[in-house]
Design a protein around this motif. Structure first.
Motif, PDB file in Angstrom:
ATOM      1  N   ARG A   1       0.835  -1.133  -0.035  1.00 50.89           N
ATOM      2  CA  ARG A   1       0.136   0.110   0.191  1.00 50.89           C
ATOM      3  C   ARG A   1       0.914   1.376   0.038  1.00 50.89           C
ATOM      4  NH1 ARG A   1      -4.317   1.117  -2.151  1.00 50.89           N
ATOM      5  NH2 ARG A   1      -2.870   2.556  -3.014  1.00 50.89           N
ATOM      6  N   LEU A   2       1.831   1.173   0.745  1.00 52.93           N
ATOM      7  CA  LEU A   2       2.758   2.390   0.873  1.00 52.93           C
ATOM      8  C   LEU A   2       3.595   2.606  -0.580  1.00 52.93           C
ATOM      9  CD1 LEU A   2       4.421   1.893   4.335  1.00 52.93           C
ATOM     10  CD2 LEU A   2       3.117   3.563   3.610  1.00 52.93           C
ATOM     11  N   ILE A   3       4.016   1.631  -1.244  1.00 55.31           N
ATOM     12  CA  ILE A   3       4.832   1.615  -2.301  1.00 55.31           C
ATOM     13  C   ILE A   3       3.730   2.078  -3.546  1.00 55.31           C
ATOM     14  CG2 ILE A   3       5.830   0.395  -4.352  1.00 55.31           C
ATOM     15  CD1 ILE A   3       6.905  -1.596  -2.095  1.00 55.31           C
ATOM     16  N   THR A   4       2.454   1.550  -3.381  1.00 58.68           N
ATOM     17  CA  THR A   4       1.275   2.014  -4.514  1.00 58.68           C
ATOM     18  C   THR A   4       0.969   3.490  -4.283  1.00 58.68           C
ATOM     19  OG1 THR A   4       0.442  -0.201  -4.370  1.00 58.68           O
ATOM     20  CG2 THR A   4      -1.080   1.486  -5.215  1.00 58.68           C
ATOM     21  N   ASN A   5       0.935   3.886  -3.021  1.00 61.68           N
ATOM     22  CA  ASN A   5       0.669   5.145  -2.831  1.00 61.68           C
ATOM     23  C   ASN A   5       1.801   6.339  -3.304  1.00 61.68           C
ATOM     24  OD1 ASN A   5      -2.037   5.480  -1.875  1.00 61.68           O
ATOM     25  ND2 ASN A   5      -1.254   4.600   0.252  1.00 61.68           N
ATOM     26  N   GLU A   6       2.981   5.786  -2.947  1.00 61.63           N
ATOM     27  CA  GLU A   6       4.056   6.707  -3.331  1.00 61.63           C
ATOM     28  C   GLU A   6       4.364   6.764  -4.796  1.00 61.63           C
ATOM     29  OE1 GLU A   6       7.796   8.976  -3.171  1.00 61.63           O
ATOM     30  OE2 GLU A   6       5.869   8.628  -2.022  1.00 61.63           O
ATOM     31  N   LEU A   7       4.328   5.628  -5.731  1.00 65.41           N
ATOM     32  CA  LEU A   7       4.361   5.647  -7.081  1.00 65.41           C
ATOM     33  C   LEU A   7       3.042   6.253  -7.660  1.00 65.41           C
ATOM     34  CD1 LEU A   7       5.290   1.937  -7.689  1.00 65.41           C
ATOM     35  CD2 LEU A   7       6.559   3.813  -7.776  1.00 65.41           C
ATOM     36  N   GLY A   8       1.948   6.272  -7.073  1.00 66.76           N
ATOM     37  CA  GLY A   8       0.715   7.039  -7.648  1.00 66.76           C
ATOM     38  C   GLY A   8       0.743   8.639  -7.164  1.00 66.76           C
ATOM     39  N   ARG A   9       1.447   8.879  -6.248  1.00 66.13           N
ATOM     40  CA  ARG A   9       1.879  10.412  -5.705  1.00 66.13           C
ATOM     41  C   ARG A   9       2.545  10.876  -6.877  1.00 66.13           C
ATOM     42  NH1 ARG A   9       5.419  13.777  -3.762  1.00 66.13           N
ATOM     43  NH2 ARG A   9       7.058  11.875  -3.952  1.00 66.13           N
ATOM     44  N   ARG A  10       3.510  10.207  -7.385  1.00 65.75           N
ATOM     45  CA  ARG A  10       4.594  10.765  -8.262  1.00 65.75           C
ATOM     46  C   ARG A  10       3.761  10.723  -9.755  1.00 65.75           C
ATOM     47  NH1 ARG A  10      10.693   9.555  -6.727  1.00 65.75           N
ATOM     48  NH2 ARG A  10      10.243   9.341  -4.593  1.00 65.75           N
ATOM     49  N   GLY A  11       2.737  10.120  -9.942  1.00 66.63           N
ATOM     50  CA  GLY A  11       2.101  10.015 -11.190  1.00 66.63           C
ATOM     51  C   GLY A  11       2.610   8.986 -12.106  1.00 66.63           C
ATOM     52  N   TRP A  12       3.172   7.836 -11.326  1.00 68.54           N
ATOM     53  CA  TRP A  12       3.789   6.871 -12.120  1.00 68.54           C
ATOM     54  C   TRP A  12       2.977   5.505 -12.371  1.00 68.54           C
ATOM     55  CZ3 TRP A  12       9.038   6.987  -9.501  1.00 68.54           C
ATOM     56  CH2 TRP A  12       9.846   8.243  -9.712  1.00 68.54           C
ATOM     57  N   LEU A  13       1.721   5.572 -11.748  1.00 65.33           N
ATOM     58  CA  LEU A  13       0.841   4.606 -11.878  1.00 65.33           C
ATOM     59  C   LEU A  13      -0.417   5.074 -12.428  1.00 65.33           C
ATOM     60  CD1 LEU A  13       0.884   2.400  -8.889  1.00 65.33           C
ATOM     61  CD2 LEU A  13       2.167   1.911 -10.759  1.00 65.33           C
ATOM     62  N   PHE A  14      -1.007   4.603 -13.671  1.00 61.45           N
ATOM     63  CA  PHE A  14      -2.288   4.807 -14.044  1.00 61.45           C
ATOM     64  C   PHE A  14      -3.453   3.570 -13.992  1.00 61.45           C
ATOM     65  CE2 PHE A  14       1.063   6.810 -16.547  1.00 61.45           C
ATOM     66  CZ  PHE A  14       1.095   8.071 -16.054  1.00 61.45           C
ATOM     67  N   GLY A  15      -4.639   3.852 -13.809  1.00 59.37           N
ATOM     68  CA  GLY A  15      -5.707   2.878 -13.890  1.00 59.37           C
ATOM     69  C   GLY A  15      -5.792   2.557 -12.404  1.00 59.37           C
ATOM     70  N   GLY A  16      -6.930   1.658 -12.200  1.00 58.75           N
ATOM     71  CA  GLY A  16      -7.197   1.352 -10.658  1.00 58.75           C
ATOM     72  C   GLY A  16      -8.000   2.361 -10.165  1.00 58.75           C
ATOM     73  N   ARG A  17      -8.249   2.237  -9.042  1.00 60.61           N
ATOM     74  CA  ARG A  17      -8.957   3.020  -8.248  1.00 60.61           C
ATOM     75  C   ARG A  17      -8.567   4.357  -7.577  1.00 60.61           C
ATOM     76  NH1 ARG A  17     -11.812  -0.104  -3.675  1.00 60.61           N
ATOM     77  NH2 ARG A  17      -9.828   0.200  -2.721  1.00 60.61           N
ATOM     78  N   PRO A  18      -8.783   5.294  -7.736  1.00 57.53           N
ATOM     79  CA  PRO A  18      -8.188   6.525  -7.268  1.00 57.53           C
ATOM     80  C   PRO A  18      -7.990   6.442  -5.662  1.00 57.53           C
ATOM     81  CG  PRO A  18      -9.975   7.243  -8.507  1.00 57.53           C
ATOM     82  CD  PRO A  18     -10.158   5.805  -7.974  1.00 57.53           C
TER      83      PRO A  18
END
Length: 271
Positions: free
Chosen positions: A73-90
């Motif tokens: 969860r921490l890794i997902t949030n960090e990658l999402g925060r940086r805009g490096w993941l797309f798709g999935g639930r916000p």
């Protein structure tokens, strides 16, 4: 030097092989690489009392191990925060009473963590979502501390596909000699070695002049146990990435011998 595509890198190596040294040198040589450390993310979230940090702190205080779900969860949030993941639930915060007390939840509602991203209180939410990783060269990172086992690697695959895994290989006897010659300044964590990186004054820290010590676990008996444990967990991990075609091995007797090979291969793959 601009990268052609995103580099998503993991270094794997036995304790004392010089993984930290190689990480520092890669990051210095290729500025587009960012360091993402699961340990740093944990400490940051605990320090700043984020929803996940509260969950982690409670787990640690009761002597429990931080679950893979929380790390993911921490890794997902960090990658999402940086805009490096797309798709999935916000990353929308949910107020789960099982994760934080009602009072904590109220104070956290709508809040953001110190990184600037809104974190879910529920540590399991979204951890296994299939995300699409950005191939933009600026979305390049060196992941440290996770995964350590094949099951963890498989879980990480669902979030972000690692595209280069480096296995650092140095003979056991060489590492053992290196560790037995290691001295540490405990307050700062600075590490010296009597065969290389020798302190200016033997037995004393260069900066403070305070005494150096040897770690209690820097003995052959303790190291052999750690090395055996590493082999047991790393072999399936490396096999997992070998099957995916992203594993690369580099051999050397010292960090200085390994670094040029490592940088050359990185350039070949990503420049």
């Amino acid at each position: 030097m601009r990268l052609r595509r995103a580099a998503r890198v993991i270094l794997v190596g036995a304790p004392g092989v010089g993984k930290g040294t190689q990480s520092e040198r890669l990051l210095a040589r290729f500025p587009q690489l960012s360091a993402i450390s699961s340990g740093d993310l944990l400490r940051h979230n605990v320090k700043h009392r984020t929803p996940l940090g509260i969950k982690v702190e409670r787990t640690m205080k009761t002597g429990g191990l931080v679950s893979d779900d929380l790390i993911l969860r921490l890794i997902t949030n960090e990658l999402g925060r940086r805009g490096w993941l797309f798709g999935g639930r916000p990353n929308v915060m949910t107020l789960s009473s099982s994760s934080v007390a009602a009072g904590d939840a109220a104070s956290l509602e709508g809040g953001a963590d110190a990184f600037g991203s809104t974190l879910e209180v529920d540590p399991l939410a979204g951890a296994s979502l299939s995300q699409q990783a950005s191939e933009d060269p600026t979305a390049s990172f060196l992941l440290d501390g996770f995964p350590r086992t094949a099951p963890q690697a498989k879980r990480l695959d669902d979030i972000v596909p690692i595209n280069w895994v480096v296995s650092l290989q140095t003979p056991f006897d060489v590492i053992m000699e290196r560790i037995s010659s290691r001295w540490v300044h405990e307050p700062s964590g600075r590490v010296y070695n009597t065969t290389f990186n020798v302190p200016k004054v033997p037995g004393f820290d260069d900066i403070t002049g305070e005494p150096l010590v040897q770690r209690a676990d820097d003995t052959e008996e303790v190291y052999r146990a750690r090395f055996q444990k590493f082999q047991e967990t790393s072999e399936p991990l490396l096999e997992h990435y070998a099957k995916k075609g992203v594993l690369w091995e580099v051999h050397g007797m010292s960090s200085d011998e390994i670094t040029p090979k490592l940088c050359q291969e990185f350039e070949r793959r990503f420049l």
